[in-house]
Design a protein around this motif. Structure first.
Motif, mmCIF file in Angstrom:
data_model
loop_
_atom_site.group_PDB
_atom_site.id
_atom_site.type_symbol
_atom_site.label_atom_id
_atom_site.label_comp_id
_atom_site.label_asym_id
_atom_site.label_seq_id
_atom_site.Cartn_x
_atom_site.Cartn_y
_atom_site.Cartn_z
ATOM 1 N N GLY A 35 11.279 0.045 -0.515
ATOM 2 C CA GLY A 35 10.351 -0.297 -1.574
ATOM 3 C C GLY A 35 8.910 -0.103 -1.139
ATOM 4 O O GLY A 35 8.604 0.021 0.050
ATOM 5 N N THR A 55 4.683 -1.201 -2.525
ATOM 6 C CA THR A 55 3.776 -1.860 -3.470
ATOM 7 C C THR A 55 2.365 -1.375 -3.194
ATOM 8 O O THR A 55 1.873 -1.476 -2.062
ATOM 9 C CB THR A 55 3.839 -3.386 -3.328
ATOM 10 N N THR A 78 -1.536 -3.001 -9.914
ATOM 11 C CA THR A 78 -0.446 -3.080 -8.955
ATOM 12 C C THR A 78 0.726 -2.225 -9.437
ATOM 13 O O THR A 78 1.092 -2.307 -10.609
ATOM 14 C CB THR A 78 0.038 -4.539 -8.759
ATOM 15 N N LYS A 101 4.737 -0.923 -8.257
ATOM 16 C CA LYS A 101 5.868 -1.045 -7.328
ATOM 17 C C LYS A 101 6.779 0.158 -7.497
ATOM 18 O O LYS A 101 6.997 0.642 -8.612
ATOM 19 C CB LYS A 101 6.650 -2.331 -7.607
#
Length: 313
Positions: A50, A52, A310, A312
């Protein structure tokens, strides 16, 4: 009558035979599906990856403001967190990279960075008991750009740059992980190196490195605790605490590195965050006591509040 009974018997036999065949086919399909699912898990589902990315922008201006202040202030902060974790059987391997860089400009102070961080951690563990892992940890912490102290009415003083300093930790130990949110790593035998690649800072003996040297080796005890908790659906708290005691020199003066961040998700793209970082290092003696004029270590505190984008992945 006999023909009717024979016909009904044949129908019943055909029905039960068809049902049995359907049950057998259903069982075969379920077994095949399980085999395919297990094959998919074995082929690549052990990794969790992942990223971010955050971008925060702040702007302020004053015109004829009686209380005073800077006419214009601008700040921009970019953050990137990358993670890749592996888990299979008793084996686990967690990798995390935190990057941050921020810049601020005001009419009175000019331009300067207000955040700068490179923090890489890689940790391998082998489960030896419930929630306990025999682990090895590697950590690298440094910064991207030059950093300065800004004494009043004097020229800014260079105190850091890329790999000056850089802290490298290599540590075997025991890792306690009761769940996916919390980890406590403890090691009584840890090697740490302080790198000072800049010649001018090396000549000053900055960050405890011997004058004229570029590397300082340390041996001691190390503790690392991380917590990543979703307090509510839209609020996340992330914390990382590192403690190091140098057996070779003043083991009672424990070095502290503690980062904290609370993130409030407004929607898919917009979030607000509050961060507080604290550092104490007995070898960083660049702070002057206003009463005595003597240089010495201090608790370093950095706090930021921002609203921005933001994403992700």
């Amino acid at each position: 009558m006999k023909k009717i009974c024979l016909f009904l018997s044949l129908c019943a036999l055909s029905f039960y035979s068809a049902q049995a065949q359907d049950d057998s086919m259903k069982k075969l399909r379920e077994e095949a599906a399980k085999k395919i699912q297990n094959k998919e898990i074995d082929s690549g589902k052990h990794w969790i990856r992942g990223a971010t990315f955050g971008l925060t922008f702040n702007q302020g201006s004053l015109t004829n403001w009686a209380a005073g202040g800077d006419k214009l202030s601008l700040s921009l902060l970019g953050t990137l967190n990358l993670m890749a974790n592996y888990k299979k059987g008793r084996h686990s391997w967690d990798n995390n990279l935190d990057l941050a860089y921020g810049y601020v400009n005001t009419t009175s102070l000019g331009s300067r960075k207000n955040d700068d961080r490179i923090d890489l951690t890689s940790k391998y563990g082998y489960e030896i008991g419930k929630n306990f892992y025999l682990s090895g940890l590697f950590n690298l912490r440094t910064q991207f750009d030059k950093g300065y102290l800004y004494p009043a009415d004097t020229t800014p003083e260079l105190i850091s740059r890329f790999f000056s300093p850089a802290f490298i930790v290599l540590s075997p130990g025991i890792d306690f992980m009761p769940n996916k949110e919390f980890s406590l790593f403890v090691s009584p035998i840890t090697a740490r190196w302080v790198l000072m690649m800049d010649d001018s800072l090396s000549a000053k003996g900055a960050y405890g490195v011997d004058t004229g040297k570029h590397v300082k080796s340390e041996f001691g005890a190390y503790l690392s605790a991380t917590w990543n908790k979703n307090i509510t659906k839209n609020i996340n708290y992330r914390s990382k605490l590192e403690l190091f005691s140098n057996y070779k020199h003043n083991p009672g003066n424990v070095d502290v590195f503690w980062t904290n961040m609370i993130t409030l998700k407004v929607n898919k793209l917009i979030s607000a965050n509050v961060s507080v970082d604290m550092i104490y290092d007995d070898d960083v003696r660049v702070f002057e006591n206003s009463k005595t004029g003597v240089l010495g270590p201090r608790l370093q505190v950095k706090q930021t509040i921002g609203v921005g984008l933001t994403a992700k992945f």
